[in-house]
Design a protein around this motif. Structure first.
Motif, PDB file in Angstrom:
ATOM      1  N   GLU A  29       0.824  -1.204   0.000  1.00  0.00           N
ATOM      2  CA  GLU A  29       0.000   0.000   0.000  1.00  0.00           C
ATOM      3  C   GLU A  29       0.862   1.261   0.000  1.00  0.00           C
ATOM      4  OE1 GLU A  29      -3.331   2.499  -0.011  1.00  0.00           O
ATOM      5  OE2 GLU A  29      -3.093   0.378  -0.518  1.00  0.00           O
ATOM      6  N   LEU A  30       1.939   1.248   0.784  1.00  0.00           N
ATOM      7  CA  LEU A  30       2.848   2.392   0.771  1.00  0.00           C
ATOM      8  C   LEU A  30       3.476   2.581  -0.606  1.00  0.00           C
ATOM      9  CD1 LEU A  30       4.673   1.962   4.206  1.00  0.00           C
ATOM     10  CD2 LEU A  30       3.037   3.749   3.593  1.00  0.00           C
ATOM     11  N   CYS A  31       3.863   1.472  -1.231  1.00  0.00           N
ATOM     12  CA  CYS A  31       4.427   1.558  -2.591  1.00  0.00           C
ATOM     13  C   CYS A  31       3.435   2.201  -3.544  1.00  0.00           C
ATOM     14  CB  CYS A  31       4.809   0.169  -3.093  1.00  0.00           C
ATOM     15  SG  CYS A  31       6.286  -0.532  -2.349  1.00  0.00           S
ATOM     16  N   ASP A  32       2.175   1.757  -3.492  1.00  0.00           N
ATOM     17  CA  ASP A  32       1.148   2.317  -4.371  1.00  0.00           C
ATOM     18  C   ASP A  32       1.035   3.823  -4.176  1.00  0.00           C
ATOM     19  OD1 ASP A  32       0.554  -0.124  -5.458  1.00  0.00           O
ATOM     20  OD2 ASP A  32      -1.324  -0.422  -4.362  1.00  0.00           O
ATOM     21  N   ARG A  33       1.039   4.252  -2.932  1.00  0.00           N
ATOM     22  CA  ARG A  33       0.858   5.674  -2.635  1.00  0.00           C
ATOM     23  C   ARG A  33       2.062   6.503  -3.042  1.00  0.00           C
ATOM     24  NH1 ARG A  33      -3.034   6.460   2.428  1.00  0.00           N
ATOM     25  NH2 ARG A  33      -4.393   4.661   2.102  1.00  0.00           N
ATOM     26  N   ILE A  34       3.243   5.943  -2.921  1.00  0.00           N
ATOM     27  CA  ILE A  34       4.440   6.653  -3.359  1.00  0.00           C
ATOM     28  C   ILE A  34       4.472   6.749  -4.877  1.00  0.00           C
ATOM     29  CG2 ILE A  34       6.969   6.495  -3.497  1.00  0.00           C
ATOM     30  CD1 ILE A  34       6.843   5.259  -0.638  1.00  0.00           C
ATOM     31  N   ILE A  35       4.112   5.671  -5.549  1.00  0.00           N
ATOM     32  CA  ILE A  35       4.162   5.660  -7.013  1.00  0.00           C
ATOM     33  C   ILE A  35       3.181   6.647  -7.617  1.00  0.00           C
ATOM     34  CG2 ILE A  35       3.627   4.242  -9.053  1.00  0.00           C
ATOM     35  CD1 ILE A  35       4.847   1.860  -7.517  1.00  0.00           C
ATOM     36  N   ASP A  36       1.944   6.693  -7.096  1.00  0.00           N
ATOM     37  CA  ASP A  36       0.951   7.572  -7.724  1.00  0.00           C
ATOM     38  C   ASP A  36       0.914   8.973  -7.115  1.00  0.00           C
ATOM     39  OD1 ASP A  36      -0.668   7.424  -5.395  1.00  0.00           O
ATOM     40  OD2 ASP A  36      -1.837   5.761  -6.209  1.00  0.00           O
ATOM     41  N   GLY A  37       1.765   9.214  -6.119  1.00  0.00           N
ATOM     42  CA  GLY A  37       1.895  10.564  -5.599  1.00  0.00           C
ATOM     43  C   GLY A  37       1.009  10.914  -4.424  1.00  0.00           C
ATOM     44  N   ARG A  38       0.190   9.986  -3.952  1.00  0.00           N
ATOM     45  CA  ARG A  38      -0.595  10.279  -2.748  1.00  0.00           C
ATOM     46  C   ARG A  38       0.328  10.529  -1.565  1.00  0.00           C
ATOM     47  NH1 ARG A  38      -4.367   5.316  -2.225  1.00  0.00           N
ATOM     48  NH2 ARG A  38      -2.781   4.391  -3.604  1.00  0.00           N
ATOM     49  N   LEU A  39       1.483   9.867  -1.559  1.00  0.00           N
ATOM     50  CA  LEU A  39       2.574  10.211  -0.653  1.00  0.00           C
ATOM     51  C   LEU A  39       3.643  10.884  -1.512  1.00  0.00           C
ATOM     52  CD1 LEU A  39       2.906   7.088   1.697  1.00  0.00           C
ATOM     53  CD2 LEU A  39       2.276   9.419   2.360  1.00  0.00           C
ATOM     54  N   LEU A 160      19.492  -9.853 -13.007  1.00  0.00           N
ATOM     55  CA  LEU A 160      19.065  -8.640 -13.702  1.00  0.00           C
ATOM     56  C   LEU A 160      17.727  -8.157 -13.145  1.00  0.00           C
ATOM     57  CD1 LEU A 160      19.619  -6.642 -15.979  1.00  0.00           C
ATOM     58  CD2 LEU A 160      18.613  -8.269 -17.579  1.00  0.00           C
ATOM     59  N   ASN A 161      16.810  -9.086 -12.911  1.00  0.00           N
ATOM     60  CA  ASN A 161      15.514  -8.725 -12.334  1.00  0.00           C
ATOM     61  C   ASN A 161      15.676  -8.086 -10.961  1.00  0.00           C
ATOM     62  OD1 ASN A 161      14.374  -9.882 -14.594  1.00  0.00           O
ATOM     63  ND2 ASN A 161      13.744 -11.762 -13.559  1.00  0.00           N
ATOM     64  N   ALA A 162      16.580  -8.664 -10.150  1.00  0.00           N
ATOM     65  CA  ALA A 162      16.804  -8.129  -8.802  1.00  0.00           C
ATOM     66  C   ALA A 162      17.405  -6.728  -8.855  1.00  0.00           C
ATOM     67  CB  ALA A 162      17.714  -9.069  -8.018  1.00  0.00           C
ATOM     68  N   ALA A 163      18.313  -6.506  -9.790  1.00  0.00           N
ATOM     69  CA  ALA A 163      18.915  -5.183  -9.926  1.00  0.00           C
ATOM     70  C   ALA A 163      17.870  -4.148 -10.318  1.00  0.00           C
ATOM     71  CB  ALA A 163      20.040  -5.232 -10.964  1.00  0.00           C
ATOM     72  N   TYR A 164      16.949  -4.535 -11.198  1.00  0.00           N
ATOM     73  CA  TYR A 164      15.899  -3.601 -11.612  1.00  0.00           C
ATOM     74  C   TYR A 164      14.919  -3.356 -10.471  1.00  0.00           C
ATOM     75  CZ  TYR A 164      13.067  -1.101 -15.041  1.00  0.00           C
ATOM     76  OH  TYR A 164      12.402  -0.116 -15.741  1.00  0.00           O
ATOM     77  N   ALA A 165      14.595  -4.399  -9.722  1.00  0.00           N
ATOM     78  CA  ALA A 165      13.680  -4.247  -8.592  1.00  0.00           C
ATOM     79  C   ALA A 165      14.248  -3.276  -7.562  1.00  0.00           C
ATOM     80  CB  ALA A 165      13.403  -5.599  -7.947  1.00  0.00           C
ATOM     81  N   ALA A 166      15.573  -3.230  -7.432  1.00  0.00           N
ATOM     82  CA  ALA A 166      16.209  -2.363  -6.441  1.00  0.00           C
ATOM     83  C   ALA A 166      16.005  -0.887  -6.748  1.00  0.00           C
ATOM     84  CB  ALA A 166      17.695  -2.675  -6.351  1.00  0.00           C
ATOM     85  N   ILE A 167      15.776  -0.536  -8.027  1.00  0.00           N
ATOM     86  CA  ILE A 167      15.563   0.867  -8.388  1.00  0.00           C
ATOM     87  C   ILE A 167      14.130   1.130  -8.821  1.00  0.00           C
ATOM     88  CG2 ILE A 167      17.984   1.190  -9.054  1.00  0.00           C
ATOM     89  CD1 ILE A 167      17.019   1.069 -12.015  1.00  0.00           C
ATOM     90  N   ALA A 168      13.251   0.150  -8.656  1.00  0.00           N
ATOM     91  CA  ALA A 168      11.901   0.249  -9.209  1.00  0.00           C
ATOM     92  C   ALA A 168      11.112   1.436  -8.671  1.00  0.00           C
ATOM     93  CB  ALA A 168      11.135  -1.051  -8.953  1.00  0.00           C
ATOM     94  N   LEU A 169      11.190   1.690  -7.373  1.00  0.00           N
ATOM     95  CA  LEU A 169      10.386   2.782  -6.815  1.00  0.00           C
ATOM     96  C   LEU A 169      10.864   4.157  -7.286  1.00  0.00           C
ATOM     97  CD1 LEU A 169       9.476   1.514  -3.250  1.00  0.00           C
ATOM     98  CD2 LEU A 169       7.951   1.921  -5.169  1.00  0.00           C
ATOM     99  N   PRO A 170      12.159   4.475  -7.228  1.00  0.00           N
ATOM    100  CA  PRO A 170      12.561   5.766  -7.807  1.00  0.00           C
ATOM    101  C   PRO A 170      12.284   5.845  -9.311  1.00  0.00           C
ATOM    102  CG  PRO A 170      14.476   4.536  -7.022  1.00  0.00           C
ATOM    103  CD  PRO A 170      13.278   3.851  -6.488  1.00  0.00           C
ATOM    104  N   VAL A 171      12.399   4.733 -10.020  1.00  0.00           N
ATOM    105  CA  VAL A 171      12.033   4.736 -11.445  1.00  0.00           C
ATOM    106  C   VAL A 171      10.570   5.126 -11.604  1.00  0.00           C
ATOM    107  CG1 VAL A 171      11.559   3.216 -13.418  1.00  0.00           C
ATOM    108  CG2 VAL A 171      13.791   3.142 -12.300  1.00  0.00           C
ATOM    109  N   ALA A 172       9.692   4.557 -10.782  1.00  0.00           N
ATOM    110  CA  ALA A 172       8.265   4.846 -10.881  1.00  0.00           C
ATOM    111  C   ALA A 172       7.959   6.301 -10.531  1.00  0.00           C
ATOM    112  CB  ALA A 172       7.472   3.909  -9.982  1.00  0.00           C
ATOM    113  N   ILE A 173       8.658   6.841  -9.534  1.00  0.00           N
ATOM    114  CA  ILE A 173       8.463   8.254  -9.198  1.00  0.00           C
ATOM    115  C   ILE A 173       8.834   9.135 -10.388  1.00  0.00           C
ATOM    116  CG2 ILE A 173       9.298  10.154  -7.759  1.00  0.00           C
ATOM    117  CD1 ILE A 173       9.680   8.094  -5.503  1.00  0.00           C
ATOM    118  N   LEU A 174       9.960   8.827 -11.027  1.00  0.00           N
ATOM    119  CA  LEU A 174      10.376   9.598 -12.202  1.00  0.00           C
ATOM    120  C   LEU A 174       9.410   9.410 -13.362  1.00  0.00           C
ATOM    121  CD1 LEU A 174      14.240   9.017 -12.016  1.00  0.00           C
ATOM    122  CD2 LEU A 174      12.974  11.082 -11.387  1.00  0.00           C
TER     123      LEU A 174
END
Length: 258
Positions: A29-39, A160-174
């Motif tokens: 839920e926190l991830c969802d809110r960070i990604i869509d900007g509610r947080l 490779l999947n793990a490396a991408y997952a490590a930056i997934a949240l900042p990628v989504a914010i951008l």
């Protein structure tokens, strides 16, 4: 929005309980809110209010916050609690260049593609098109992250999947900032059509053509705004941003004109 554990959780005293980890539910839920900007970036996390809103205990929320610290989405400030990360120009430069390299490697290893991994990419594409037809801007960063994660997964490379997952949240914010910057110039349907071309090229089995199409996408339009502080930017980051006219060496720390 309050989440249940896909039908397996239950509520006791207003809190989620059940076989699936409550911390995992809070984290999602926190991830969802960070990604869509509610947080929003830099927002302070009020633990008591947020735990009650999500429907979890404060201890579960704290565990979720710690999990997101390791993913560089939450920052703990001593004696001040937690806040959502405030990305800087340096962060954007590092995240975006790593993202581009990982996606390029995935395409080189994973195209031509077929089978289950390709079906996941098609499923992500279908969701993007469905939300585009509905005009649902709130889903745009989620759809973008799901699509590009599926693209990386084409390679079938767990590291490779793990490396991408490590930056997934900042990628989504951008991705969210980028969509906001492009909303007037490109409709959701036009955005979906760009991504559909990638899927078609993957299906045709042309990795070089896929990479050329990805390079043609405007993934850093947000640099033309004033979303990111340049106070810690390296020369390489300033040069990268400067190619889009975002900042120059005469800019003040917040990236605005002196």
């Amino acid at each position: 929005m309050q989440r249940t554990a896909r039908g397996r959780g239950r509520r006791e005293g207003g809190l989620i309980d059940g076989p699936e980890s409550v911390t995992a539910i809070a984290t999602a839920e926190l991830c969802d809110r960070i990604i869509d900007g509610r947080l929003a970036m830099g927002a302070h996390v009020t633990e008591h209010a947020l735990a009650a809103e999500i429907g979890v205990g404060r201890q579960s929320l704290r565990e979720a916050l710690r999990a997101l610290e390791s993913r560089r989405a939450i920052v703990h400030v001593p004696r001040a609690g937690s806040r959502v990360v405030q990305l800087t120009l340096q962060d954007a430069f590092q995240v975006t260049t790593v993202r581009e390299q990982l996606e390029a490697l995935a395409v080189q290893q994973g195209v031509p593609a077929n089978g289950e991994r390709f079906e996941r990419l098609r499923t992500a594409m279908d969701a993007m098109e469905r939300n585009a037809r509905a005009g649902d801007e709130t889903r745009a960063p989620h759809d973008g992250l799901q699509f590009h994660t599926a693209l990386v997964n084409l390679a079938g490379n767990d590291h490779l999947n793990a490396a991408y997952a490590a930056i997934a949240l900042p990628v989504a914010i951008l991705m969210r900032l980028n969509r906001q910057a492009q909303a007037e110039a490109e409709s959701l349907l036009e955005r979906a059509a760009r991504h559909r071309r990638v899927v078609d090229l993957v299906a045709e089995g042309h990795p070089d053509a896929v990479l050329a199409e990805l390079r043609a996408h405007h993934t850093a339009a947000y640099l033309l705004g004033d979303h990111l502080s340049a106070h810690d930017a390296s020369d390489d980051a300033l040069a990268w941003a400067g190619r889009l006219g975002r900042v120059d060496r005469g800019s003040s720390p917040d990236g605005s004109a002196p």
